[in-house]
Design an enzyme around this catalytic site. Structure first.
Site, PDB file in Angstrom:
ATOM      1  N   ASP A   1      75.741  62.171  96.625  1.00  0.00           N
ATOM      2  CA  ASP A   1      76.478  61.629  97.767  1.00  0.00           C
ATOM      3  C   ASP A   1      76.056  62.323  99.066  1.00  0.00           C
ATOM      4  O   ASP A   1      75.384  63.380  99.048  1.00  0.00           O
ATOM      5  CB  ASP A   1      77.982  61.834  97.508  1.00  0.00           C
ATOM      6  CG  ASP A   1      78.852  60.761  98.138  1.00  0.00           C
ATOM      7  OD1 ASP A   1      78.390  60.096  99.082  1.00  0.00           O
ATOM      8  OD2 ASP A   1      80.015  60.621  97.698  1.00  0.00           O
TER       9      ASP A   1
ATOM     10  N   ASP B   1      81.448  51.464  99.502  1.00  0.00           N
ATOM     11  CA  ASP B   1      82.706  51.925  98.915  1.00  0.00           C
ATOM     12  C   ASP B   1      83.679  50.773  98.740  1.00  0.00           C
ATOM     13  O   ASP B   1      84.733  50.938  98.133  1.00  0.00           O
ATOM     14  CB  ASP B   1      83.348  53.000  99.804  1.00  0.00           C
ATOM     15  CG  ASP B   1      82.886  54.390  99.408  1.00  0.00           C
ATOM     16  OD1 ASP B   1      82.134  54.510  98.426  1.00  0.00           O
ATOM     17  OD2 ASP B   1      83.271  55.363 100.094  1.00  0.00           O
TER      18      ASP B   1
HETATM   19  C1  DGJ Z   1      82.078  58.637  98.840  1.00  0.00           C
HETATM   20  C2  DGJ Z   1      81.584  57.761  97.747  1.00  0.00           C
HETATM   21  O1  DGJ Z   1      81.066  56.583  98.266  1.00  0.00           O
HETATM   22  C3  DGJ Z   1      82.715  57.510  96.759  1.00  0.00           C
HETATM   23  O2  DGJ Z   1      82.296  56.614  95.763  1.00  0.00           O
HETATM   24  C4  DGJ Z   1      83.140  58.822  96.165  1.00  0.00           C
HETATM   25  O3  DGJ Z   1      82.091  59.361  95.410  1.00  0.00           O
HETATM   26  C5  DGJ Z   1      83.559  59.781  97.271  1.00  0.00           C
HETATM   27  N1  DGJ Z   1      82.549  59.896  98.281  1.00  0.00           N
HETATM   28  C6  DGJ Z   1      83.840  61.135  96.710  1.00  0.00           C
HETATM   29  O4  DGJ Z   1      84.121  62.045  97.675  1.00  0.00           O
END
Ligand code: DGJ
Length: 707
Positions: A449, A515
């Site tokens: 991430d 997301d």
């Molecule tokens: C952002 C990501 O896009 C989510 O899927 C998740 O992993 C969160 N970060 C976790 O902090």
């Protein structure tokens, strides 16, 4: 005049370059395959396309090379912007070498040019891949005896005047990849990404085409800059009607400073031409798929626990989730954020990559053993480039945090800062902690991430800009970790889909496109991320009925029918699902597994509709096609009418019927073909199937099997 021309030909594309008279190569043609061309034909092409002298212009025709030069009289944006303390800012390149070679199944030309007076050397690599994808990049070497500052090094490809409409993408968090169209007018359509990551708002592919081009028709040229931080994509039209598309890296002050003997090399610019956006996309997909080590279409169905538990890591709860995951057919279980350091929420612990004894008193072993015992692979979330100031690493090494100097820190975003991987100690800290976690645990997959933009990202104490170097360090870290664990897969996530480009895809096997898992939004996100990324690399999850990001509610049929066109996963607290929901989910997963080779190995088909909220797309192979037909919430509830299903072999007969796990979402009555009908590929492409009234936010999957 000494003619020096190259005709690169592959995948239905011709790229003809003219490097005559020791000049930099210029494009004579980029587009449809011109067939075999001998020297005479190339001469004729050069004659036919030679520029003319224009009124009130230089007395020699202005020539636009792959790195456009002011020294030819070009008044558009020059390819190289730079100077040696204000001097040597307009090189006049002399080509000293041009060699042709075959690389990775593609045909390549390597060019070297110099300007000894300016103390500069230019390298150019131009390739036409087997799929008909052009890729090129340039480098500049300082051969002088004082520093030279490169401000920008862009490469460009000219496109014909008939290409007068621009289409690229824009977006934000949870709202990735909205298409935007505009006329190509005189001036620059310049898209700068300054986020220090590829960015939510990256154009992804910047296209120019004949007005009205769509998925299946209209000649179109698209470019993509393969770089995971600051970048420029641009389309430029001059007053005299010359048009160039191109791009490169956006360098921050000082990042392009070259000491004597040093070289700056820009990222690859990819160019894809075709009739219709689908053809443009197929070339990108084909090129990715031809790489050694490209993920196999039989990819494991994943479960990611983020929307199920967030930071609440409880072994028994996660084991119960794993049990249900295995029952419904999931094959990979991914533990998300919250397993390390003091990371019980998003304010603390980032940067301390040590399993938290508080959350995991016996380590990750008990969960991993449980998951592995159920026959699933285990995956783990990491965010290696980031740091909370409330962490052991930031307390011990505040100087490792990226900053603009004068002791000042950038504004925080998601309570975090950026760890400076260009500092050897910081790099080693992250690498060694991650390698230790990987050595101690049976982990097959990392979700990598990157949750904030790089703002004022420099190196302490002086604060020199370091986004370029940070990007290279990140690539190096991914490469080192993968070299130590060759089977390890990495997913590129960045607050959703903010790091999706062809350079990060050289070291990652999946992207997390957004997301937002709300299927209404996902229809758009998948359709347009698919312009660059093939379905097998698009993470595509089925979430709970009530979307955590939009608050909308959708039934499982719509959620699943949307998600199956990518690398399938589930992101849902299955312990809260009803037995009926689990059974339905299991049926979808079983069907997806049976259709996996088609869904993840087939060719993307998207169908144009004058109604933006009517969605028709699919994937086809020589043996099978799977299509999705439906409408969004502002779409028609009445007849969708005759929906064409193109892309199948026109001469073959195809048996067409709805896909079994979906209950047909029709409002009034069923169409006569609901029990199945056999039609030729030509009839399906030219006439199609008549779809009756459908409710909004529903799609029906239709399968076509070669008879
Ligand atoms: C952002 C990501 O896009 C989510 O899927 C998740 O992993 C969160 N970060 C976790 O902090």
């Amino acid at each position: 005049m000494t003619a020096h021309r190259f005709h690169l030909r592959a995948g239905g594309v011709s790229l003809v370059l003219d490097a005559s008279d020791d000049r930099l190569p210029a494009v004579l043609h980029w587009g449809a395959d011109l067939g075999e061309l001998d020297a005479q034909a190339l001469d004729a092409l050069a004659t036919a396309t030679s520029p003319t002298v224009l009124p009130s212009s230089p007395d020699v025709p202005v020539r636009v090379s792959l790195v456009p030069e002011a020294s030819t009289g070009w008044l558009g944006r020059p390819g190289l912007v730079g100077s040696r303390a204000g001097l040597d800012w307009s090189p006049r390149w002399t080509r000293v070498a041009a060699e042709r070679s075959v690389e990775r199944g593609g045909d390549a030309v390597h060019v070297r040019a110099t300007d000894p007076e300016c103390g500069l050397e230019l390298g150019l690599e131009v390739e036409l891949t087997a799929q008909g994808l052009v890729r090129l990049r340039a480098s500049v070497t300082n051969t002088g005896d004082s520093d030279y500052e490169v401000g920008e090094l862009l490469v460009g490809l000219p496109v014909p005047r008939r290409a007068r409409e621009v289409l690229d993408l824009a977006g934000g968090w949870g709202s990735e990849r909205h298409p935007q169209r505009s006329p190509l007018v005189v001036g620059q359509h310049r898209r700068e990404g300054r986020a220090g990551r590829t960015g939510f708002d990256a154009p992804t592919v910047l296209h120019v085409g004949v007005p009205g081009f769509g998925f299946r028709s209209g000649e179109v040229w698209g470019v993509h800059v393969a770089w995971s931080s600051n970048h420029v994509h641009q389309a430029e039209r001059t007053a005299s009607g010359v048009q160039v598309v191109g791009g490169g890296e956006l360098l921050l002050p000082g990042e392009g400073r070259l000491a004597p003997g040093e070289t700056y090399r820009g990222p690859w610019l990819f160019g894809s031409w075709g009739h219709g956006l689908d053809t443009v996309a197929h070339r990108f997909h084909g090129w990715l798929r031809a790489r050694p080590g490209h993920p196999d279409p039989r990819r494991p169905v994943a479960l990611n626990v983020w929307e199920a538990v967030y930071f609440d890591h409880d072994l028994d709860r996660l084991k119960a989730l794993a049990d249900l995951a295995a029952e419904v057919g999931i094959e990979r279980f991914v533990l998300d954020d919250g397993w390390f350091g003091a990371r019980r929420d998003d304010t603390k612990g980032l940067g301390d990559w040590v399993v938290s004894p508080e959350a995991w008193p016996s380590g990750l072993g008990p969960l991993i053993d449980h998951v592995r015992g159920l026959g699933m692979e285990f995956g783990l979330w990491v965010e290696p480039e980031m740091v909370n100031m409330d962490s052991d690493v930031a307390r011990a090494h505040p100087e490792w945090v990226m900053q603009p100097g004068h002791g000042r820190l950038p504004v925080e975003a998601r309570h975090q800062q950026v760890l400076n991987l260009t500092v050897p100690g910081a790099y080693a800290h992250v690498r060694d902690q991650l390698l230790a976690v990987l050595a101690d645990n049976d982990i097959g997959y990392l979700k990598w991430d990157h949750n904030r933009d790089l703002v004022e990202a420099g190196t302490a104490p002086g604060g020199a800009a370091a986004v370029h170097a940070q990007t290279l360090a990140t690539y190096r870290l991914m490469d080192e970790i993968r070299a130590a664990h060759p089977g390890l897969e990495i997913e590129s996530c960045s607050s959703g889909g903010a790091r999706i480009d062809l350079e990060v895809l050289q070291r990652t096997q999946r992207v997390w496109p957004s997301d937002v898992i709300d299927p209404h939004e996902r229809q758009r996100v998948l359709r347009w991320t698919g312009q660059l990324v093939p379905p097998e690399m698009l993470g595509s999850h089925i979430a709970s009925g009530h979307s955590r990001t939009t608050g909308r509610t959708h039934d499982l049929t719509f959620r699943a029918s949307t998600a199956v066109f990518g690398h399938l996963g589930v992101e849902w607290d299955l312990t809260a699902a009803t037995p009926a929901e689990l059974a339905e989910l299991g049926a979808w997963i079983a069907w997806w597994k049976s259709a996996r080779p088609t869904l993840l190995g087939g060719e993307l088909v998207r169908v144009d509709s004058p109604d933006a909220d009517v969605w028709v797309h699919g994937v086809v192979t020589p043996e099978r096609g799977i299509f999705s037909v439906g409408a969004g919430s502002s779409g028609p509830v009445s007849n969708l009418g005759d929906v064409v299903l193109p892309g199948l072999d026109a001469e073959a007969q195809w048996h067409v019927r709805p896909v079994i796990p979906a209950a047909p979402p029709f409002l009034f009555g069923q169409p006569d073909w609901i029990g199945g009908v056999s039609l030729s590929g030509r009839m399906l492409a030219e006439v199609g199937l008549r779809f009756p009234a459908m409710p909004p936010d529903q799609v029906l999957l239709v399968e076509a099997v070669r008879v």
